[in-house]
Design a protein around this motif. Structure first.
Motif, PDB file in Angstrom:
ATOM      1  N   GLY A   5     -94.674  10.003   1.683  1.00  0.00           N
ATOM      2  CA  GLY A   5     -95.512   9.322   0.725  1.00  0.00           C
ATOM      3  C   GLY A   5     -95.644  10.146  -0.546  1.00  0.00           C
ATOM      4  N   ASP A   6     -96.017   9.484  -1.618  1.00  0.00           N
ATOM      5  CA  ASP A   6     -96.104  10.168  -2.906  1.00  0.00           C
ATOM      6  C   ASP A   6     -97.545  10.193  -3.380  1.00  0.00           C
ATOM      7  OD1 ASP A   6     -94.714   9.747  -6.227  1.00  0.00           O
ATOM      8  OD2 ASP A   6     -95.308  11.521  -5.141  1.00  0.00           O
ATOM      9  N   ARG A   7     -98.401  10.781  -2.575  1.00  0.00           N
ATOM     10  CA  ARG A   7     -99.817  10.858  -2.939  1.00  0.00           C
ATOM     11  C   ARG A   7     -99.984  11.698  -4.200  1.00  0.00           C
ATOM     12  NH1 ARG A   7    -102.105  12.421   3.086  1.00  0.00           N
ATOM     13  NH2 ARG A   7    -101.117  10.690   4.190  1.00  0.00           N
ATOM     14  N   GLY A   8    -100.592  11.084  -5.186  1.00  0.00           N
ATOM     15  CA  GLY A   8    -100.805  11.817  -6.428  1.00  0.00           C
ATOM     16  C   GLY A   8     -99.697  11.598  -7.425  1.00  0.00           C
ATOM     17  N   GLY A   9     -98.577  11.008  -6.993  1.00  0.00           N
ATOM     18  CA  GLY A   9     -97.508  10.693  -7.918  1.00  0.00           C
ATOM     19  C   GLY A   9     -96.459  11.772  -8.066  1.00  0.00           C
ATOM     20  N   SER A  10     -95.388  11.412  -8.797  1.00  0.00           N
ATOM     21  CA  SER A  10     -94.253  12.310  -8.974  1.00  0.00           C
ATOM     22  C   SER A  10     -94.615  13.560  -9.770  1.00  0.00           C
ATOM     23  CB  SER A  10     -93.102  11.574  -9.659  1.00  0.00           C
ATOM     24  OG  SER A  10     -93.512  11.064 -10.914  1.00  0.00           O
ATOM     25  N   LYS A  11     -95.595  13.441 -10.657  1.00  0.00           N
ATOM     26  CA  LYS A  11     -96.002  14.611 -11.440  1.00  0.00           C
ATOM     27  C   LYS A  11     -96.612  15.684 -10.537  1.00  0.00           C
ATOM     28  CE  LYS A  11     -96.731  12.342 -15.912  1.00  0.00           C
ATOM     29  NZ  LYS A  11     -97.711  12.042 -16.984  1.00  0.00           N
ATOM     30  N   LYS A  45    -103.130  21.817   1.669  1.00  0.00           N
ATOM     31  CA  LYS A  45    -101.897  21.925   2.451  1.00  0.00           C
ATOM     32  C   LYS A  45    -101.422  20.542   2.882  1.00  0.00           C
ATOM     33  CE  LYS A  45    -100.088  24.314   6.550  1.00  0.00           C
ATOM     34  NZ  LYS A  45    -100.438  25.279   7.633  1.00  0.00           N
ATOM     35  N   VAL A  46    -102.370  19.665   3.203  1.00  0.00           N
ATOM     36  CA  VAL A  46    -102.038  18.299   3.602  1.00  0.00           C
ATOM     37  C   VAL A  46    -101.314  17.576   2.467  1.00  0.00           C
ATOM     38  CG1 VAL A  46    -102.996  16.041   4.216  1.00  0.00           C
ATOM     39  CG2 VAL A  46    -103.906  18.118   5.276  1.00  0.00           C
ATOM     40  N   THR A  47    -101.785  17.784   1.240  1.00  0.00           N
ATOM     41  CA  THR A  47    -101.154  17.144   0.083  1.00  0.00           C
ATOM     42  C   THR A  47     -99.735  17.663  -0.113  1.00  0.00           C
ATOM     43  OG1 THR A  47    -103.266  16.774  -1.028  1.00  0.00           O
ATOM     44  CG2 THR A  47    -101.297  16.787  -2.408  1.00  0.00           C
ATOM     45  N   VAL A  48     -99.543  18.967   0.086  1.00  0.00           N
ATOM     46  CA  VAL A  48     -98.200  19.525  -0.033  1.00  0.00           C
ATOM     47  C   VAL A  48     -97.256  18.818   0.932  1.00  0.00           C
ATOM     48  CG1 VAL A  48     -96.762  21.571   0.286  1.00  0.00           C
ATOM     49  CG2 VAL A  48     -99.008  21.791  -0.798  1.00  0.00           C
ATOM     50  N   PHE A  49     -97.695  18.661   2.173  1.00  0.00           N
ATOM     51  CA  PHE A  49     -96.837  18.047   3.178  1.00  0.00           C
ATOM     52  C   PHE A  49     -96.739  16.530   3.030  1.00  0.00           C
ATOM     53  CE2 PHE A  49     -97.377  22.023   5.752  1.00  0.00           C
ATOM     54  CZ  PHE A  49     -96.020  22.335   5.791  1.00  0.00           C
ATOM     55  N   SER A  50     -97.574  15.947   2.195  1.00  0.00           N
ATOM     56  CA  SER A  50     -97.415  14.522   1.902  1.00  0.00           C
ATOM     57  C   SER A  50     -96.255  14.285   0.936  1.00  0.00           C
ATOM     58  CB  SER A  50     -98.700  13.938   1.320  1.00  0.00           C
ATOM     59  OG  SER A  50     -98.887  14.327  -0.025  1.00  0.00           O
ATOM     60  N   HIS A  51     -95.854  15.349   0.250  1.00  0.00           N
ATOM     61  CA  HIS A  51     -94.733  15.264  -0.685  1.00  0.00           C
ATOM     62  C   HIS A  51     -93.457  15.893  -0.143  1.00  0.00           C
ATOM     63  CE1 HIS A  51     -96.976  13.762  -4.192  1.00  0.00           C
ATOM     64  NE2 HIS A  51     -97.986  14.507  -3.756  1.00  0.00           N
ATOM     65  N   PHE A  52     -93.597  16.868   0.722  1.00  0.00           N
ATOM     66  CA  PHE A  52     -92.442  17.612   1.243  1.00  0.00           C
ATOM     67  C   PHE A  52     -92.517  17.707   2.763  1.00  0.00           C
ATOM     68  CE2 PHE A  52     -93.402  19.076  -3.018  1.00  0.00           C
ATOM     69  CZ  PHE A  52     -92.160  19.048  -3.641  1.00  0.00           C
ATOM     70  N   GLU A  53     -91.449  17.348   3.432  1.00  0.00           N
ATOM     71  CA  GLU A  53     -91.455  17.347   4.892  1.00  0.00           C
ATOM     72  C   GLU A  53     -91.556  18.747   5.475  1.00  0.00           C
ATOM     73  OE1 GLU A  53     -88.364  15.192   6.744  1.00  0.00           O
ATOM     74  OE2 GLU A  53     -88.832  13.296   5.734  1.00  0.00           O
ATOM     75  N   ARG A  54     -90.976  19.719   4.783  1.00  0.00           N
ATOM     76  CA  ARG A  54     -90.959  21.083   5.303  1.00  0.00           C
ATOM     77  C   ARG A  54     -91.002  22.076   4.152  1.00  0.00           C
ATOM     78  NH1 ARG A  54     -85.268  20.237   8.112  1.00  0.00           N
ATOM     79  NH2 ARG A  54     -85.787  18.063   7.722  1.00  0.00           N
ATOM     80  N   LYS A  55     -91.308  23.288   4.489  1.00  0.00           N
ATOM     81  CA  LYS A  55     -91.428  24.328   3.474  1.00  0.00           C
ATOM     82  C   LYS A  55     -90.120  24.507   2.702  1.00  0.00           C
ATOM     83  CE  LYS A  55     -92.220  29.329   3.096  1.00  0.00           C
ATOM     84  NZ  LYS A  55     -92.411  30.581   3.877  1.00  0.00           N
ATOM     85  N   GLU A  56     -89.005  24.437   3.401  1.00  0.00           N
ATOM     86  CA  GLU A  56     -87.704  24.633   2.744  1.00  0.00           C
ATOM     87  C   GLU A  56     -87.475  23.627   1.615  1.00  0.00           C
ATOM     88  OE1 GLU A  56     -87.482  26.499   6.716  1.00  0.00           O
ATOM     89  OE2 GLU A  56     -88.215  24.580   5.958  1.00  0.00           O
ATOM     90  N   ASP A  57     -88.004  22.417   1.791  1.00  0.00           N
ATOM     91  CA  ASP A  57     -87.794  21.384   0.778  1.00  0.00           C
ATOM     92  C   ASP A  57     -88.554  21.666  -0.513  1.00  0.00           C
ATOM     93  OD1 ASP A  57     -86.154  20.111   2.558  1.00  0.00           O
ATOM     94  OD2 ASP A  57     -87.675  18.697   3.249  1.00  0.00           O
ATOM     95  N   LEU A  58     -89.536  22.547  -0.450  1.00  0.00           N
ATOM     96  CA  LEU A  58     -90.237  22.958  -1.668  1.00  0.00           C
ATOM     97  C   LEU A  58     -89.314  23.764  -2.576  1.00  0.00           C
ATOM     98  CD1 LEU A  58     -93.516  23.982   0.095  1.00  0.00           C
ATOM     99  CD2 LEU A  58     -93.473  22.434  -1.858  1.00  0.00           C
ATOM    100  N   ALA A  59     -88.467  24.583  -1.968  1.00  0.00           N
ATOM    101  CA  ALA A  59     -87.535  25.396  -2.752  1.00  0.00           C
ATOM    102  C   ALA A  59     -86.312  24.595  -3.174  1.00  0.00           C
ATOM    103  CB  ALA A  59     -87.092  26.621  -1.948  1.00  0.00           C
ATOM    104  N   LEU A  60     -85.944  23.623  -2.346  1.00  0.00           N
ATOM    105  CA  LEU A  60     -84.735  22.844  -2.588  1.00  0.00           C
ATOM    106  C   LEU A  60     -85.098  21.419  -2.983  1.00  0.00           C
ATOM    107  CD1 LEU A  60     -82.831  24.188   0.533  1.00  0.00           C
ATOM    108  CD2 LEU A  60     -82.574  24.967  -1.829  1.00  0.00           C
ATOM    109  N   ASP A  61     -86.048  21.286  -3.894  1.00  0.00           N
ATOM    110  CA  ASP A  61     -86.567  19.969  -4.237  1.00  0.00           C
ATOM    111  C   ASP A  61     -85.589  19.112  -5.029  1.00  0.00           C
ATOM    112  OD1 ASP A  61     -87.166  21.833  -6.455  1.00  0.00           O
ATOM    113  OD2 ASP A  61     -88.086  20.073  -7.376  1.00  0.00           O
TER     114      ASP A  61
END
Length: 202
Positions: A5-11, A45-61
């Motif tokens: 989900g994109d809680r908070g939007g793409s920004k 932390k919940v919001t972070v995981f609402s945008h990214f499935e895993r920690k690795e995806d934060l670096a490889l967005d």
């Protein structure tokens, strides 16, 4: 590939990724927690995981961008242009603009060093290679203009691009002259995809 989900939007997503990248580059991927990223970005932390499935995806967005580009190459190729040739042209275009996915982006060099030093991130990249291969296979299967072996063509396209991009990134991180690296990158892409297009012209 499932999307969160994109809680908070793409920004918000872009902001979280930018904060995470800064922390990863500064301290190393393994030494930064998702909770710390959330705190630095001003979200939970919940919001972070609402945008990214895993920690690795934060670096490889930027990886989802690769899927979109691959699908667009297939769907938007001109009539009479084969899939492999379309990817050759797209690869050259990415190189000319020094797109992050080409391995030629100077701005992306600090993150590239971080990725190269993390087993977890390298493992995620290898996993993604299979994911984008499956995505491309599905796209070719559903394309009425393509009549070849979808699985084989997708695998060869992904493998060829990966080999060139990885070699390019390694040369950039080794400090090789950018002009020479760009020339070699374009030449290898051209040779690889020209050879493939002779075998798979459709």
């Amino acid at each position: 590939m499932a999307k969160r989900g994109d809680r908070g939007g793409s920004k918000t997503r872009a902001h979280i990724a930018a904060v995470a990248t800064e922390l990863f580059v500064e301290r190393g991927f393994e030494d930064v927690t998702v909770a710390e990223i959330g705190a630095a970005a001003g979200v939970s932390k919940v919001t972070v995981f609402s945008h990214f499935e895993r920690k690795e995806d934060l670096a490889l967005d930027r990886l989802p961008d690769a899927v979109g580009i691959a699908r667009a190459v297939v769907r938007e190729r001109p009539n009479g242009v084969g899939v492999v040739e379309a990817f050759r042209r797209a690869g050259i275009a990415l190189a000319e603009e020094q797109h992050p996915l080409s391995g030629l982006s100077q701005a992306g060099e600090p993150l590239a060093r971080t990725v190269a030093g993390s087993r977890a991130l390298i493992s995620r990249l290898r996993e993604f290679e299979h994911e984008i291969e499956a995505e491309l296979t599905d796209e070719l299967e559903s394309d009425p203009r393509f009549s070849g072996d979808s699985e084989l063509v997708a695998a060869l396209i992904v493998a060829a691009y990966r080999v060139v991009a990885v070699a390019t990134t390694r040369r950039r991180l080794a400090g090789d002259d950018l002009t020479a690296v760009v020339a070699a990158h374009r030449d290898r892409l051209d040779r690889a995809f020209t050879a493939l297009s002779e075998v798979f012209p459709s």
